[in-house]
Scaffold this motif. Structure first.
Motif, short mmCIF file in Angstrom:
data_model
loop_
_atom_site.label_atom_id
_atom_site.label_comp_id
_atom_site.label_asym_id
_atom_site.label_seq_id
_atom_site.Cartn_x
_atom_site.Cartn_y
_atom_site.Cartn_z
N SER A 130 3.09 6.05 -4.00
CA SER A 130 3.18 4.74 -3.35
C SER A 130 1.81 4.19 -2.96
CB SER A 130 4.05 4.86 -2.09
OG SER A 130 3.45 5.72 -1.16
N THR A 131 0.81 5.04 -3.00
CA THR A 131 -0.54 4.56 -2.67
C THR A 131 -1.04 3.58 -3.74
OG1 THR A 131 -0.93 6.76 -1.79
CG2 THR A 131 -2.86 5.34 -2.00
N PHE A 132 -0.49 3.75 -4.94
CA PHE A 132 -0.96 2.91 -6.05
C PHE A 132 0.02 1.77 -6.32
CE2 PHE A 132 -2.53 7.26 -7.21
CZ PHE A 132 -3.87 7.01 -6.95
N ALA A 133 -0.58 0.65 -6.70
CA ALA A 133 0.22 -0.48 -7.19
C ALA A 133 -0.08 -0.64 -8.68
CB ALA A 133 -0.15 -1.75 -6.42
N VAL A 134 0.97 -0.60 -9.48
CA VAL A 134 0.78 -0.68 -10.93
C VAL A 134 0.48 -2.12 -11.35
CG1 VAL A 134 1.86 -0.29 -13.18
CG2 VAL A 134 2.30 1.29 -11.29
N ARG A 135 -0.59 -2.28 -12.13
CA ARG A 135 -0.99 -3.60 -12.61
C ARG A 135 -1.19 -3.56 -14.14
NH1 ARG A 135 0.30 -4.84 -8.16
NH2 ARG A 135 -0.92 -5.86 -6.53
N ASP A 136 -1.41 -4.76 -14.65
CA ASP A 136 -1.69 -4.87 -16.09
C ASP A 136 -3.06 -4.24 -16.38
OD1 ASP A 136 -2.11 -5.58 -18.66
OD2 ASP A 136 -1.72 -7.73 -18.39
N PRO A 137 -3.15 -3.36 -17.38
CA PRO A 137 -4.44 -2.71 -17.66
C PRO A 137 -5.50 -3.70 -18.18
CG PRO A 137 -2.80 -2.11 -19.30
CD PRO A 137 -2.08 -2.83 -18.23
N ASP A 138 -5.04 -4.88 -18.59
CA ASP A 138 -6.02 -5.86 -19.08
C ASP A 138 -6.61 -6.72 -17.96
OD1 ASP A 138 -5.71 -5.03 -21.71
OD2 ASP A 138 -3.89 -6.28 -21.95
N ALA A 139 -6.14 -6.50 -16.77
CA ALA A 139 -6.67 -7.28 -15.63
C ALA A 139 -8.14 -6.92 -15.41
CB ALA A 139 -5.87 -6.97 -14.38
N GLU A 140 -8.84 -7.84 -14.70
CA GLU A 140 -10.29 -7.67 -14.55
C GLU A 140 -10.59 -6.54 -13.56
OE1 GLU A 140 -14.21 -10.28 -13.33
OE2 GLU A 140 -12.32 -11.27 -13.75
N LEU A 141 -11.39 -5.58 -14.03
CA LEU A 141 -11.74 -4.42 -13.19
C LEU A 141 -12.66 -4.89 -12.07
CD1 LEU A 141 -11.40 -1.31 -13.09
CD2 LEU A 141 -13.55 -1.12 -14.33
N GLY A 142 -12.38 -4.46 -10.91
CA GLY A 142 -13.23 -4.81 -9.76
C GLY A 142 -12.59 -5.87 -8.90
N SER A 143 -12.21 -7.00 -9.52
CA SER A 143 -11.61 -8.07 -8.71
C SER A 143 -10.09 -7.94 -8.65
CB SER A 143 -11.99 -9.44 -9.27
OG SER A 143 -11.58 -9.53 -10.62
#
Lengths: 305, 630
Positions: free
Chosen positions: B74-87
Motif C-alpha cells: 500500500s505504500t506504492f501507488a501504481v502509475r503508467d511506466p511512461d509517465a515522467e520520472l521525477g515529476s
C-alpha cells in the motif's frame, strides 16, 4: 417537640459546645443568640442531625437526631444558601421534594404556593443568575417542601437588604403562627425579640442565660423610670414646661415624689422603659465577664427550661 | 442503601448537569463522541492508521515480475511506466529494470521497494507446499524461562534439514512466475504475536527444547516477556523475522479503553468536589437519604456512562473483527477498572480542597492508574505480569485469546476490592464535619482512615480492609522493579523487590495506627501503642494468610507468589516447621507494627524513626527467608 440533653461537641479535643440542655415545645419559636463562635451553628446542626454530638442526645418529634423519620419532619435552613446553581428554582425544589418522597402533584402545588407566598417570580431562571435575596427565598421554600413540623433556621436573614430581611422575618413569623416549631438563630437581636417566645444566650459553647423575654429582662435587664413633675426637683431637667427625672429604682421614684410635694408640686406622669434583648445580651456578657474575673463558672447552672 | 433513592439522585445528577450545558454544546459533544466511537474501532480493525499509503508513485507495467510486489504494497501507488520520472513518478520499472528519480524521495522509494521485495518473497516462500525446499535451513529461536532453564542461559537450537547446504535464496522450485524476485534485502515484520501459539515444525524437525513453556503464556519470567513480545513460544521464518514486533494492536486497544475513563473522571471529580465547595452538599445530608445513597446515586450516572462508552468501543471492535472473542470477558474486566477510576477520583475529591488541588489529584490518578492499567495491557501476551491489569483481559478477549477464569479473577479482584476500599474510605469523609473542612491532603488521608477507627480493635479491621490496596501496590511494584533490576545480580534485584514490598506492607500496617493516634482514638501510652501495634500486626497476618489460602487453593501465578513471598514456604516441610513458619510471620508483623506504633507516640518524627526500624526488621526477615528458600 425538641429535647437536647447535655449536648457536647469537641473538635480536635476542644469543646465547641458543652453541656447544652434545653427543650422546645410544639409551636414554640425558640431563639439562640450569641456572639460569633459561641456555638450556635454547631448546636443547630446537632439538632438537625448534621453533626453527631460527642456526647449527649437530641430528639426531634420523638425521633433520635439523624433518623430518617426525624429528617422527614425537619426543615433546615443553613446560614448560607448552598444551591445547585445550574438548576432553576422549580427543578431544584422538585429534586428535594423527590428526596422527601413528596408526590409529584403535591410537590408542584406546594412549590407554586410557597413561591407565591415568598413573592418569587423568576421560577425558571437558573439559580446562578439570581440575586442573594431571591436565592434565600428559594432556600426557604426548600426548607418547607416537605411540610415539616420543625424548622431550624440559622441566620435566615443574614447578609440581606433591609427590605428582604423584613420580608423573611415576617414570613418566619407567619410560619410560627401556622403552628410550626421553630428554632431560630440571628445576630440581629431585634428580629429574635420580635418573633421568639423564648431565648437562649450562648457564649463560648455554653448556654449562659435562657428564658422568655420577661424573665431575661427581670434577671439581666434594667427598668428605667422617667418621672415627670410640675416643679423642679433635684437631678431633673426641664422639658416642654415639665421637669423629668430619671430613676433606676422605685425608691428613687418615691424620693422624687416627696421632693416634688415639698416644693409644692406633684408628679404628672411616670413612664418606664425596659431593656431590649440587646441590652440584656450585653448585660449577660458583662456579668459573665465579671463572673469569670471572680473565678465563678460562666456556664448556666440552672436546670432545663 | 435504597435503590429507589439512588436512582432518584442519579436522575437528578444528570438533570442538574444537563442544566449547565446548552443544546448546541450537547449536540457537539454527542457528535464528537459518536465520531470517536465509530472511528476508533475502525482504526483498530485495520491494524492502525496507514499514513504512508500511496506515498511512492511507481510506474510499472503489468508484465513486470515486480508488478505484484508494487501492487501488493500500500505504500506504492501504481502509475503508467511512461509517465515522467521525477515529476509524475518516483520509480520506473520495466521488466526487472528499476530506475529511481534523482531525488531523495526516489532513493527512499527504491529502498522501500527492496524491502517490499524481501517481504513479498518471504510470503511467497511461506505459501510453498514444500517448506523444506522453501526454507532449507530453519533457525528456531526460543526464549526459555529463566527460572526453569537448567542450563541457566537462553537456548538457541539450530537444526538443518535437506542437504545441509547453505540456504539458497534463489527462485522457488516450482518455477512459479510470481515467485520471489530480486535479492530481497528484507526488512519485513515478524508474526504479530496475537495468538501466542507456536507454529511448530511442519516437517517434524526442529526439536527445540521448549523448557516447559505452555504456549498460552501463563508462565512468567523474562522469557515470558520476550515470548509475549514476539507473540509465540518459538518462531519460525526468515532471519529478518526474528525481531520483536511492536504490539500495535494491543497498544491501540488499551489506549481506546483507557482514554474515555480519563474524561469521565474529570466530570465525576468536579461534581463530587462541587458538593463540598460552598457547602452545596449540606442539604442532601439533612434529607432523609443515607450518605451511601448519595454517593451511589451521584456515582451511578458516571459509572453507567463509562460502561456504555467502553461497551460501544468493545462492540464496535468485535463487530469489525468477527474472529475475536465474545466480549463478555472484556465487559467483566471493564467493570472493576471503571470502578477503580471512579473510586480513586471520589477519594481524591474528598481530599482536595479546591479545583486546583482536584486537578492535581485527577492528574495523579490519571497517570497512576493509566500506568497500572495501560502499560501491562500493551504486553497482553506477557503473562502473568500483564494480568495485573484488567485491561489485559479486555485486550486479550478482543483479540480472541482464550482467558482462564483464574486469570480473570487475578486481573479483576484486586482492583475491584481496591475500588471498594476507596469508596469506603471516601464515604467516611462524606459527612458534614469532614466534607466542608479545609485540611491538607495528608491530614485528610489520616481522617479517612480514622473515620473507620472507633476503638483499638478497629485498627485490625482497617488493616485487613487495606489488603486489596496492598496487593495491588505490590503487584505494580513487582511489575515495575522486576524488569528494571533484572540486569543486576540476583541478591540485589531480589532485595529491591523485597524492599518495595516491605515498605508497602509497613505503611499499610502503621498508617491506620498513626491515624488513630492523631485523632486521639487511644492514648499515647506504651501499653496502648503495643496493643494497637499488635492488633495491626494481627490484622495484617489474618489478611495475608487469607490471601495465601487463596494462593494455595487457586494456584495463582508466580507474580502473585512474589507479592506474598513473606507468607513463607508451602510445601516440602514437616508439620512442626510448617507451624513455626506459619506463626513466624505473625510474630514479625506484630513486632514491626508495634515498633512503628511505639515510635509514633512521640509524633511524626517518631513515626518516621519507628517505621524505618520496622522496615529494616521486616526486610531482614524477608530477605533471609527468601534466600533460604531460593
Amino acid at each position: 417537640m425538641i429535647e437536647a440533653r447535655d449536648l457536647r461537641k469537641e473538635y480536635g479535643g476542644f469543646p465547641a459546645v458543652e453541656g447544652s440542655t434545653f427543650s422546645v415545645d410544639s409551636g414554640e419559636v425558640f431563639g439562640i443568640i450569641g456572639p460569633n463562635g459561641a456555638g450556635k451553628t454547631t448546636t443547630l446542626k446537632m439538632l438537625a442531625g448534621l453533626i453527631e454530638p460527642t456526647s449527649g442526645s437530641v430528639s426531634v418529634a420523638g425521633y433520635e437526631a439523624g433518623e430518617s423519620e426525624m429528617r422527614r419532619r425537619l426543615g433546615f435552613l443553613p446560614e448560607e444558601s448552598p444551591l445547585y446553581e445550574e438548576m432553576t428554582p422549580r427543578t431544584y425544589l422538585h429534586f428535594f421534594a423527590d428526596l422527601y418522597d413528596v408526590p409529584d402533584d403535591t410537590a408542584a402545588q406546594r412549590i407554586h404556593e410557597t413561591l407565591d407566598e415568598l413573592d418569587l417570580q423568576h421560577r425558571d431562571r437558573q439559580l446562578g443568575d439570581m440575586s442573594k435575596g431571591m436565592k434565600r427565598k428559594v432556600a426557604i421554600a426548600r426548607s418547607l417542601i416537605n411540610d415539616p413540623d420543625v424548622l431550624i433556621y440559622d441566620e435566615p436573614a443574614s447578609g440581606l437588604d433591609p427590605l428582604t430581611t423584613n420580608y423573611i422575618i415576617e414570613f418566619t413569623s407567619q410560619l410560627a403562627e401556622e403552628g410550626k416549631t421553630i428554632v431560630f438563630s440571628a445576630h440581629n437581636l431585634f428580629h429574635v425579640e420580635s418573633i421568639c417566645d423564648r431565648v437562649a444566650i450562648m457564649n463560648d459553647g455554653a448556654i449562659v442565660a435562657r428564658g422568655d423575654l420577661e424573665e431575661l429582662q427581670a434577671e439581666y435587664g434594667e427598668t428605667v423610670y422617667y418621672v415627670h413633675t410640675t416643679v423642679e426637683v433635684p437631678e431633673s431637667i426641664a422639658k416642654n414646661g415639665q421637669y423629668v427625672r430619671t430613676a433606676e429604682t422605685m425608691a428613687e421614684v418615691e424620693a422624687t415624689r416627696e421632693a416634688a410635694q415639698e416644693a409644692g408640686g406633684s408628679i404628672i406622669d411616670i413612664r418606664t422603659e425596659e431593656s431590649s434583648l440587646e441590652e440584656v445580651f450585653l448585660n449577660v456578657a458583662d456579668g459573665r465577664d465579671s463572673r469569670a474575673q471572680s473565678g465563678k463558672s460562666t456556664a448556666d447552672p440552672s436546670p432545663e427550661v | 442503601m435504597r435503590p429507589r433513592k439512588i436512582l432518584r439522585i442519579a436522575r437528578w445528577e444528570v438533570t442538574k448537569n444537563a442544566g449547565g450545558i446548552d443544546r448546541k454544546t450537547a449536540a457537539v459533544i454527542a457528535v464528537t463522541l459518536l465520531v470517536l466511537g465509530a472511528a476508533a474501532p475502525l482504526v483498530v480493525a485495520q491494524g492502525g492508521v496507514t499514513l504512508d499509503e500511496g506515498f511512492y508513485r511507481v510506474g510499472v507495467d503489468e508484465e513486470s515480475p515486480l508488478y505484484p510486489v508494487v501492487e501488493s504494497d500500500s505504500t506504492f501507488a501504481v502509475r503508467d511506466p511512461d509517465a515522467e520520472l521525477g515529476s509524475d513518478i518516483d520509480l520506473r520499472i520495466r521488466g526487472t529494470q528499476v530506475i529511481a528519480s534523482d531525488s531523495q524521495k526516489g532513493q527512499a522509494a527504491l529502498a522501500e521497494l527492496r524491502s517490499s521485495v524481501g517481504s513479498y518473497n518471504d510470503r511467497v516462500m511461506s505459501a510453498e507446499s514444500n517448506q523444506s525446499a522453501a526454507f532449507p535451513v530453519t533457525v528456531t529461536l526460543e526464549y526459555a524461562e529463566r527460572n526453569r532453564t537448567t542450563g541457566g542461559t537462553d537456548t538457541l537450537d539450530t537444526n538443518t534439514v535437506g542437504d545441509g547446504t547453505a540456504p539458497d535464496s534463489g527462485t522457488p522450485e516450482d518455477g512459479n512466475d510470481t515467485g520471489p524476485v530480486g535479492d530481497g534485502d528484507s526488512n519485513g515484520t515478524a508474526t504479530d504475536g496475537s495468538d501466542g501459539t507456536t507454529p511448530g515444525d511442519s516437517d517434524g524437525t526442529g526439536g527445540a527444547d521448549t523448557g516447559g513453556s505452555t504456549g498460552d503464556g501463563s508462565t512468567g519470567g523474562i522469557g515470558g516477556i520476550a515470548r509475549g513480545l514476539t507473540g509465540s513460544d518459538a518462531m519460525t521464518g526468515t532471519p529478518s523475522d526474528i525481531s520483536p514486533p511492536f504490539p500495535f494492536q494491543s497498544l491501540i486497544l488499551a489506549f481506546l479503553f483507557i482514554i474515555p475513563l480519563n474524561f469521565v473522571i474529570q466530570a465525576y471529580g468536579s461534581t463530587m468536589l462541587s458538593e463540598r465547595l460552598n457547602r452545596r452538599g449540606e442539604l442532601m445530608l439533612v434529607a432523609p437519604v443515607s450518605r451511601g445513597d448519595i454517593i451511589a446515586g451521584k456515582t451511578l450516572p458516571y459509572f453507567l456512562g463509562a460502561l456504555l462508552f467502553e461497551g460501544l468501543i468493545a462492540g464496535g471492535v468485535l463487530f469489525l473483527q468477527p474472529d475475536s472473542g465474545s466480549g463478555l470477558y472484556a465487559l467483566a474486566a471493564v467493570v472493576p477498572l471503571v470502578l477503580l477510576f471512579l473510586s480513586a477520583t471520589f477519594l481524591g475529591a474528598m481530599f482536595a480542597r479546591s479545583f486546583k488541588e482536584l486537578t492535581f489529584v485527577t492528574v495523579s490518578i490519571t497517570v497512576g492508574l493509566t500506568a497500572y492499567a495501560f502499560v501491562p495491557a500493551i504486553f497482553t501476551d506477557v503473562t502473568p505480569i500483564a494480568l495485573i491489569s484488567p485491561l489485559t483481559v479486555v485486550v486479550r478477549d478482543i483479540q480472541g485469546v482464550a482467558i482462564e477464569p483464574l486469570s480473570l479473577l487475578l486481573s479483576t479482584l484486586p482492583p475491584l476490592f481496591t475500588a471498594g476500599l476507596f469508596f469506603v474510605l471516601g464515604a467516611g469523609l462524606y459527612r458534614e464535619e469532614d466534607l466542608f473542612t479545609q485540611r491538607p491532603i495528608p491530614l485528610k488521608v489520616l481522617d479517612s482512615l480514622a473515620g473507620r477507627i472507633h476503638r483499638r480493635r478497629s485498627v485490625a479491621l482497617v488493616v485487613i480492609l487495606l489488603m486489596p490496596l496492598v496487593i495491588l501496590a505490590e503487584l505494580v511494584a513487582v511489575a515495575a522493579v522486576y524488569p528494571i533490576s533484572m540486569g543486576l545480580p540476583q541478591p540485589i534485584w531480589l532485595g529491591l523487590i523485597l524492599l518495595s514490598i516491605v515498605v508497602i506492607e509497613e505503611l499499610a500496617k502503621s498508617l491506620p495506627v498513626y491515624a488513630g493516634f492523631v485523632h486521639n482514638r487511644y492514648d499515647r501510652s506504651l501499653r496502648s501503642a503495643l496493643a494497637v501495634g499488635a492488633l495491626a500486626g494481627l490484622g495484617f497476618f489474618v489478611a495475608e494468610k487469607g490471601l495465601l489460602l487463596v494462593q494455595l487453593l487457586g494456584g495463582l501465578p508466580d507474580v502473585q507468589q512474589a507479592a506474598v513471598v513473606s507468607a513463607g514456604p508451602t510445601a516440602g516441610i514437616g508439620p512442626a516447621v510448617g507451624l513455626l513458619l506459619l506463626l513466624a510471620p505473625l510474630a514479625l508483623h506484630v513486632v514491626t507494627a508495634s515498633t512503628s506504633a511505639i515510635g509514633m507516640r512521640s509524633g511524626r518524627q517518631g513515626y518516621v524513626v519507628g517505621l524505618t526500624a520496622a522496615i529494616v526488621i521486616h526486610f531482614v526477615y524477608n530477605f533471609s527467608v527468601v534466600m533460604l528458600v531460593v
